[in-house]
Design a protein around this motif. Structure first.
Motif, PDB file in Angstrom:
ATOM      1  N   ASN A  18      42.182  38.653  41.829  1.00 38.69           N
ATOM      2  CA  ASN A  18      41.088  38.609  40.875  1.00 38.69           C
ATOM      3  C   ASN A  18      39.971  39.570  41.277  1.00 38.69           C
ATOM      4  O   ASN A  18      39.431  40.311  40.447  1.00 38.69           O
ATOM      5  CB  ASN A  18      40.553  37.180  40.787  1.00 38.69           C
ATOM      6  N   TYR A  19      39.623  39.604  42.567  1.00 39.94           N
ATOM      7  CA  TYR A  19      38.497  40.442  42.996  1.00 39.94           C
ATOM      8  C   TYR A  19      38.792  41.923  42.789  1.00 39.94           C
ATOM      9  O   TYR A  19      37.885  42.708  42.492  1.00 39.94           O
ATOM     10  CB  TYR A  19      38.126  40.156  44.454  1.00 39.94           C
ATOM     11  N   THR A  20      40.066  42.331  42.961  1.00 35.69           N
ATOM     12  CA  THR A  20      40.411  43.738  42.751  1.00 35.69           C
ATOM     13  C   THR A  20      40.161  44.131  41.307  1.00 35.69           C
ATOM     14  O   THR A  20      39.650  45.218  41.016  1.00 35.69           O
ATOM     15  CB  THR A  20      41.888  43.990  43.111  1.00 35.69           C
ATOM     16  N   LYS A  21      40.505  43.233  40.393  1.00 33.81           N
ATOM     17  CA  LYS A  21      40.237  43.500  38.983  1.00 33.81           C
ATOM     18  C   LYS A  21      38.737  43.590  38.721  1.00 33.81           C
ATOM     19  O   LYS A  21      38.272  44.436  37.952  1.00 33.81           O
ATOM     20  CB  LYS A  21      40.871  42.408  38.117  1.00 33.81           C
ATOM     21  N   LEU A  22      37.960  42.725  39.385  1.00 31.70           N
ATOM     22  CA  LEU A  22      36.505  42.752  39.204  1.00 31.70           C
ATOM     23  C   LEU A  22      35.911  44.088  39.630  1.00 31.70           C
ATOM     24  O   LEU A  22      34.924  44.554  39.055  1.00 31.70           O
ATOM     25  CB  LEU A  22      35.845  41.621  40.003  1.00 31.70           C
TER      26      LEU A  22
END
Length: 298
Positions: free
Chosen positions: A70-74
């Motif tokens: 999720n954080y990579t997408k953010l």
């Protein structure tokens, strides 16, 4: 841009692997324990052998283009602030090389410089995670702070700087200070963006926020209730309006979809500190003289 719902209190782990994960590589480097684990089609890198929940980078072996975390997408919220396609990108903290590979696929003409303190991590990224290096993509084994100081001497400039260094416990304390952030800001082109991967659940939350605001003024927080990551999104120009962000999101939707990034949904997770400052005004700024990360992060 919508206000965020209250964040769930969750652990700092990025992803939990099943107990039957197979260790395919293990070594003790100069800096840390390094493990690569497989579970069916999921391959993950982690630095803390005693903690089975914390992973630094993962990929789907049958679909390596699709982002896992999720954080990579953010982190790709940066594209909503950048006024043009990035031509020069600096990434501090390599992991498995996911960000570098994805940016290269999105912008094949961009020059991407990856900085990783541990040469063993670079080797593992190459051998087990398909980290790409070519005439436009490089990796340097160096401390991120030292690299940025040397880049300033060389008068190098970057459109996009990504701060994603993690030592297995937290962000190294010398990469959290006002002095370091100012040094990083000085490397930006006009309208350049700095994106920092940090955390919502941390004793350092208020101090980090106060420090970023001291250097950049108001910034964007990007986060949701899926995990404890928070992305800080800053620029050396005024923050774009909601209308501009919405327009850019529409233009990027199809480009980012193959990577599992819903850029339209991502816009709903952005808040500005101009509208929502969630730390006390008197919070102490982190400096090279005051950065007790290990004590504060409980």
């Amino acid at each position: 841009m919508n206000k965020l719902l209250p964040l769930l209190l969750v652990t700092i782990s990025f992803l939990t692997l099943p107990a039957f994960a197979e260790i395919v590589h293990k070594e003790r480097s100069m800096y840390r324990n390094i493990l690569v684990e497989d579970s069916h089609q999921l391959r993950c890198l982690k630095f803390n052998e005693k903690n089975n929940k914390t992973n630094q980078s993962c990929l789907y072996k049958n679909d390596p283009q699709r982002l896992v975390f999720n954080y990579t997408k953010l982190l790709f919220s940066s594209l909503l602030v950048l006024e043009k396609a990035p031509e020069r990108v600096l990434i501090i903290g390599l992991g498995g090389g996911t960000m570098s590979n994805t940016i290269h696929q999105l912008y094949p003409n961009a020059i991407i410089e990856n900085v990783e303190i541990d040469p063993a991590v670079i080797k593992v990224a190459q051998q087990y995670f398909g980290f790409i290096e070519n005439e436009r993509i490089s990796s340097t084994a160096a401390d991120g702070r030292i690299f940025i100081k040397r880049a300033a001497i060389k008068k190098q400039k970057y459109d996009w700087i990504i701060l994603d260094a993690f030592n297995g416990d937290y962000i190294p304390e010398h990469l959290l200070t006002k002095e370091f952030l100012q040094e990083s800001k000085d490397l930006l082109t006009e309208g350049g963006v700095i994106t920092a991967n940090t955390f919502s659940v941390s004793g350092l939350y208020a101090h980090e926020s106060a420090t970023y605001k001291a250097v950049f003024g108001d910034f964007f927080n990007v986060r949701n209730n899926k995990n404890s990551n928070r992305v800080i999104l800053t620029t050396n120009k005024p923050l774009p309006s909601g209308d501009i962000i919405a327009k850019r999101a529409l233009s990027l939707k199809a480009k980012l979809a193959p990577f599992g990034i819903d850029i339209i949904e991502l816009t709903t997770w952005i808040t500005s500190t101009e509208d929502d400052q969630d730390w006390p005004e008197e919070t102490k700024v982190l400096t090279d003289q005051f950065s007790p990360a290990n004590l504060l992060n409980h």
